[in-house]
Design a protein around this motif. Structure first.
Motif, PDB file in Angstrom:
ATOM      1  N   TYR A  65       6.849  -7.924   4.929  1.00  0.00           N
ATOM      2  CA  TYR A  65       6.838  -7.201   6.193  1.00  0.00           C
ATOM      3  C   TYR A  65       7.472  -5.840   5.974  1.00  0.00           C
ATOM      4  N   PHE A  66       6.752  -4.773   6.307  1.00  0.00           N
ATOM      5  CA  PHE A  66       7.245  -3.422   6.062  1.00  0.00           C
ATOM      6  C   PHE A  66       7.113  -2.546   7.295  1.00  0.00           C
ATOM      7  N   GLU A  74      14.889  -9.544  11.378  1.00  0.00           N
ATOM      8  CA  GLU A  74      15.197 -10.157  10.090  1.00  0.00           C
ATOM      9  C   GLU A  74      14.993  -9.191   8.941  1.00  0.00           C
ATOM     10  N   SER A  75      13.855  -8.517   8.959  1.00  0.00           N
ATOM     11  CA  SER A  75      13.557  -7.603   7.870  1.00  0.00           C
ATOM     12  C   SER A  75      12.776  -6.421   8.419  1.00  0.00           C
ATOM     13  N   GLY A  76      12.761  -5.358   7.656  1.00  0.00           N
ATOM     14  CA  GLY A  76      12.018  -4.178   8.053  1.00  0.00           C
ATOM     15  C   GLY A  76      12.841  -2.916   7.909  1.00  0.00           C
ATOM     16  N   PHE A  77      12.204  -1.815   8.232  1.00  0.00           N
ATOM     17  CA  PHE A  77      12.839  -0.510   8.152  1.00  0.00           C
ATOM     18  C   PHE A  77      13.575  -0.188   9.443  1.00  0.00           C
ATOM     19  N   VAL A 125       5.941   2.634   2.400  1.00  0.00           N
ATOM     20  CA  VAL A 125       6.324   3.823   3.156  1.00  0.00           C
ATOM     21  C   VAL A 125       6.349   3.486   4.639  1.00  0.00           C
ATOM     22  N   TRP A 126       7.315   4.058   5.344  1.00  0.00           N
ATOM     23  CA  TRP A 126       7.416   3.876   6.795  1.00  0.00           C
ATOM     24  C   TRP A 126       7.768   5.209   7.421  1.00  0.00           C
TER      25      TRP A 126
END
Length: 181
Positions: A65-66, A74-77, A125-126
């Motif tokens: 997951y991005f 939980e996760s991410g940018f 990339v985000w």
């Protein structure tokens, strides 16, 4: 028997984000760089943030997951604009909540499908936009991070094909100071 574990974070997204532990080994597996379009902004102008997550020489496993951390808790940018006192400059932060369905019968081998291995040098990339609608002009700080946490992460990290390359906790970009006039 299936157990439903519901986690509702009553705090704002930044508070939840701030509580994810820093784990230095993850910094050895990944780098995160942050780019801004400029260093001086007028109040109300958008602050365009680009975060680039790059696997180092060993490669790395991460939750698959991005997107924004707010969507999973939980996760991410994540990116935030901080005041000189270190508080969030954004007044209307939304909270976040996550539901995790799990079972005592779940196995790390089965959960591996929720993770992705990034080869050495691979990137994710985000982009996001922060608002510079602040109370007063001055010097502010932009913080960018990738946060990595997931159901059964520690068990998956111990699998032979993953061992030693699971990114856990947070990977931080160098903080950037900006001026808002």
């Amino acid at each position: 028997m299936r157990a439903l574990i519901t986690v509702v974070l009553a705090t704002f997204a930044y508070a939840a984000w701030a509580q994810v532990p820093v784990q230095p080994p993850s910094e050895n597996l990944m780098t995160l760089t942050m780019k801004l379009d400029r260093s001086v902004y007028r109040r109300g102008a958008p602050i365009h943030v680009l975060l680039v997550l790059r696997a180092r020489t060993k490669g790395a496993y991460l939750p698959n997951y991005f997107g924004p951390f707010n969507e999973t808790c939980e996760s991410g940018f994540a990116a935030v604009l901080l005041t000189p006192a270190g508080d969030s400059a954004i007044k209307d932060l939304s909270g976040c909540a996550a539901s995790i369905l799990g079972s005592n019968a779940d196995k790390a081998e089965d959960q591996l499908r929720h993770f992705v291995r990034l080869a050495p040098g691979a990137t994710r990339v985000w982009r996001t936009t922060l608002l510079s609608t602040v109370d007063s002009p001055g010097t502010y700080t932009v913080v960018g991070e990738y946060l990595s946490s997931a159901y059964m992460m520690e068990e998956v990290a111990r699998l032979p094909e993953v061992h030693g390359t699971m990114v856990q906790g947070r990977v931080s970009a160098k903080r950037r100071t900006i001026r808002i006039k």
